[in-house]
Scaffold this motif. Sequence first.
Motif, mmCIF file in Angstrom:
data_model
loop_
_atom_site.group_PDB
_atom_site.id
_atom_site.type_symbol
_atom_site.label_atom_id
_atom_site.label_comp_id
_atom_site.label_asym_id
_atom_site.label_seq_id
_atom_site.Cartn_x
_atom_site.Cartn_y
_atom_site.Cartn_z
ATOM 1 N N THR A 176 0.836 -1.186 0.000
ATOM 2 C CA THR A 176 0.000 0.000 0.000
ATOM 3 C C THR A 176 0.881 1.250 0.000
ATOM 4 N N LEU A 177 0.227 2.403 0.060
ATOM 5 C CA LEU A 177 0.988 3.650 0.133
ATOM 6 C C LEU A 177 1.807 3.715 1.417
ATOM 7 N N ASP A 178 1.326 3.062 2.463
ATOM 8 C CA ASP A 178 2.069 3.039 3.725
ATOM 9 C C ASP A 178 3.438 2.391 3.529
ATOM 10 N N HIS A 179 3.488 1.328 2.733
ATOM 11 C CA HIS A 179 4.774 0.677 2.436
ATOM 12 C C HIS A 179 5.668 1.622 1.631
ATOM 13 N N ILE A 180 5.085 2.306 0.663
ATOM 14 C CA ILE A 180 5.870 3.246 -0.142
ATOM 15 C C ILE A 180 6.442 4.354 0.739
ATOM 16 N N GLN A 181 5.637 4.830 1.674
ATOM 17 C CA GLN A 181 6.119 5.860 2.601
ATOM 18 C C GLN A 181 7.263 5.337 3.465
ATOM 19 N N ASP A 182 7.196 4.071 3.839
ATOM 20 C CA ASP A 182 8.289 3.471 4.612
ATOM 21 C C ASP A 182 9.580 3.422 3.787
ATOM 22 N N VAL A 183 9.438 3.027 2.519
ATOM 23 C CA VAL A 183 10.609 2.964 1.640
ATOM 24 C C VAL A 183 11.222 4.360 1.472
ATOM 25 N N LEU A 184 10.371 5.349 1.250
ATOM 26 C CA LEU A 184 10.853 6.727 1.102
ATOM 27 C C LEU A 184 11.556 7.201 2.371
ATOM 28 N N GLN A 185 10.997 6.845 3.505
ATOM 29 C CA GLN A 185 11.606 7.217 4.785
ATOM 30 C C GLN A 185 12.970 6.560 4.946
ATOM 31 N N ASN A 186 13.081 5.288 4.582
ATOM 32 C CA ASN A 186 14.357 4.573 4.677
ATOM 33 C C ASN A 186 15.406 5.202 3.767
ATOM 34 N N LEU A 187 14.990 5.609 2.572
ATOM 35 C CA LEU A 187 15.912 6.267 1.646
ATOM 36 C C LEU A 187 16.337 7.626 2.185
ATOM 37 N N ASN A 188 15.392 8.318 2.775
ATOM 38 C CA ASN A 188 15.689 9.645 3.317
ATOM 39 C C ASN A 188 16.669 9.547 4.484
ATOM 40 N N ASN A 189 16.504 8.522 5.302
ATOM 41 C CA ASN A 189 17.375 8.359 6.465
ATOM 42 C C ASN A 189 18.817 8.058 6.081
ATOM 43 N N THR A 190 19.017 7.580 4.846
ATOM 44 C CA THR A 190 20.372 7.302 4.366
ATOM 45 C C THR A 190 20.824 8.333 3.332
ATOM 46 N N ASN A 191 20.103 9.468 3.310
ATOM 47 C CA ASN A 191 20.450 10.605 2.434
ATOM 48 C C ASN A 191 20.414 10.262 0.945
ATOM 49 N N LEU A 192 19.547 9.311 0.570
ATOM 50 C CA LEU A 192 19.458 8.905 -0.835
ATOM 51 C C LEU A 192 18.216 9.434 -1.534
ATOM 52 N N LEU A 193 17.296 10.017 -0.780
ATOM 53 C CA LEU A 193 16.049 10.445 -1.393
ATOM 54 C C LEU A 193 16.225 11.661 -2.295
ATOM 55 N N LYS A 194 17.342 12.334 -2.171
ATOM 56 C CA LYS A 194 17.602 13.474 -3.056
ATOM 57 C C LYS A 194 17.803 13.018 -4.501
ATOM 58 N N GLN A 195 18.082 11.728 -4.672
ATOM 59 C CA GLN A 195 18.212 11.167 -6.014
ATOM 60 C C GLN A 195 16.815 10.973 -6.607
ATOM 61 N N ASP A 196 16.493 11.711 -7.671
ATOM 62 C CA ASP A 196 15.167 11.608 -8.287
ATOM 63 C C ASP A 196 14.868 10.189 -8.763
ATOM 64 N N GLU A 197 15.904 9.511 -9.263
ATOM 65 C CA GLU A 197 15.680 8.134 -9.740
ATOM 66 C C GLU A 197 15.220 7.216 -8.618
ATOM 67 N N LEU A 198 15.757 7.400 -7.416
ATOM 68 C CA LEU A 198 15.361 6.546 -6.298
ATOM 69 C C LEU A 198 13.967 6.899 -5.797
ATOM 70 N N PHE A 199 13.638 8.172 -5.801
ATOM 71 C CA PHE A 199 12.270 8.569 -5.442
ATOM 72 C C PHE A 199 11.278 7.934 -6.407
ATOM 73 N N LEU A 200 11.548 8.028 -7.696
ATOM 74 C CA LEU A 200 10.635 7.479 -8.699
ATOM 75 C C LEU A 200 10.575 5.954 -8.631
ATOM 76 N N THR A 201 11.697 5.328 -8.341
ATOM 77 C CA THR A 201 11.693 3.870 -8.181
ATOM 78 C C THR A 201 10.788 3.463 -7.023
ATOM 79 N N ALA A 202 10.867 4.218 -5.937
ATOM 80 C CA ALA A 202 10.010 3.917 -4.788
ATOM 81 C C ALA A 202 8.536 4.024 -5.161
ATOM 82 N N ILE A 203 8.180 5.044 -5.899
ATOM 83 C CA ILE A 203 6.781 5.261 -6.281
ATOM 84 C C ILE A 203 6.294 4.207 -7.261
ATOM 85 N N PHE A 204 7.144 3.837 -8.215
ATOM 86 C CA PHE A 204 6.681 2.989 -9.321
ATOM 87 C C PHE A 204 6.956 1.503 -9.149
ATOM 88 N N HIS A 205 7.801 1.090 -8.190
ATOM 89 C CA HIS A 205 8.211 -0.322 -8.189
ATOM 90 C C HIS A 205 7.063 -1.275 -7.845
#
Length: 325
Positions: free
Chosen positions: A40-69
């Motif tokens: 669900t979206l809750d899982h996507i939010q968790d993935v985004l949070q995990n990426l953000n905590n490792t300073n990777l969410l600034k990468q647009d490709e990783l943000f989009l991968t999280a949304i679309f995977h």
Amino acid sequence: FLSRKNKKMTKAEISNRLQQLQFDADLIKAYDEPHRFYHTLDHIQDVLQNLNNTNLLKQDELFLTAIFHDIIYNPQSATNEEDSALFFIDSAKNTSLTQAQKEHVKQLILDTKHHIPNVEFSEEFINADLAILSSSFDKLITYEKQIFKEFQFVDYSIYKLKRLEVLKQLNKNGNLNSLIDYVNVVQPNIAVFAGSFNPFHKGHYNVLQKAEKLFDKVIIAFGKNPDKTVRTWDIPKTIGNRQLTEYNGLLTDYVDSLGYDVTLVRGLRNSTDFQYDQNQYRYIQELKPDIKIVNVFCDKEFEHISSSGIRTLEKYDKHKGYLLP
């Protein structure tokens, strides 16, 4: 958001960033599909949070991968990752992403199928996606129940075997030993909702929804009653993600054939139904003394609906309002 640690990106923040990248903000509505319980979206939010905590969410490709995977997710399909990757490529047509960026996101999505990294940041994204596997035991139990609901169309005896195989493959560090033990010994609370269902209508669905609040899973068993008309109606797609079975003969024999404990759910409309089912219960009890039965009354707005009534109304093309989509 990028400066916030250990906090989830809100739905509005996700939509805004999608728009900034020239994507349709309504894409995330896909995560509201009724057959999703974990993905669900809750899982996507968790993935985004995990990426953000490792300073990777600034990468647009990783943000989009999280949304679309997981944008395309059907538990009964074996090509979800491939379909999600193609959906991303199609959605990215009118954006300013370079071809290299598009191919990068596509491969990142594909890598989540077997959790094998093939491109830059793939390993980091896989770790963010599978972070639930390192959670506390109570969160693992919740995760397991959500996965079980997504795969409720599979018979429990088969699900258990396949699920244990998957968990053992994912148990690289031994952190899933407790969950594996749990799946191995705990049987979900399963019910059987049986009837001729010719057709399966809104009244039946109302009873099913109530039963699903009481049980981990409800099997819908289509019985062939020699005293009733042979079922000729299609099964509505609304219930297609449940376990749908057919049986001949006695209901008690079908229950015995499952090989695990279940409770029968009987849908009731009124006192007449109750009297009929009370009589049927005596026969069932004599055939299978240890059987458990739960009677569920439908809501008042559905108590007049019957399959025979719908079949009569069909002759005058007045039946469609009583059917599921």
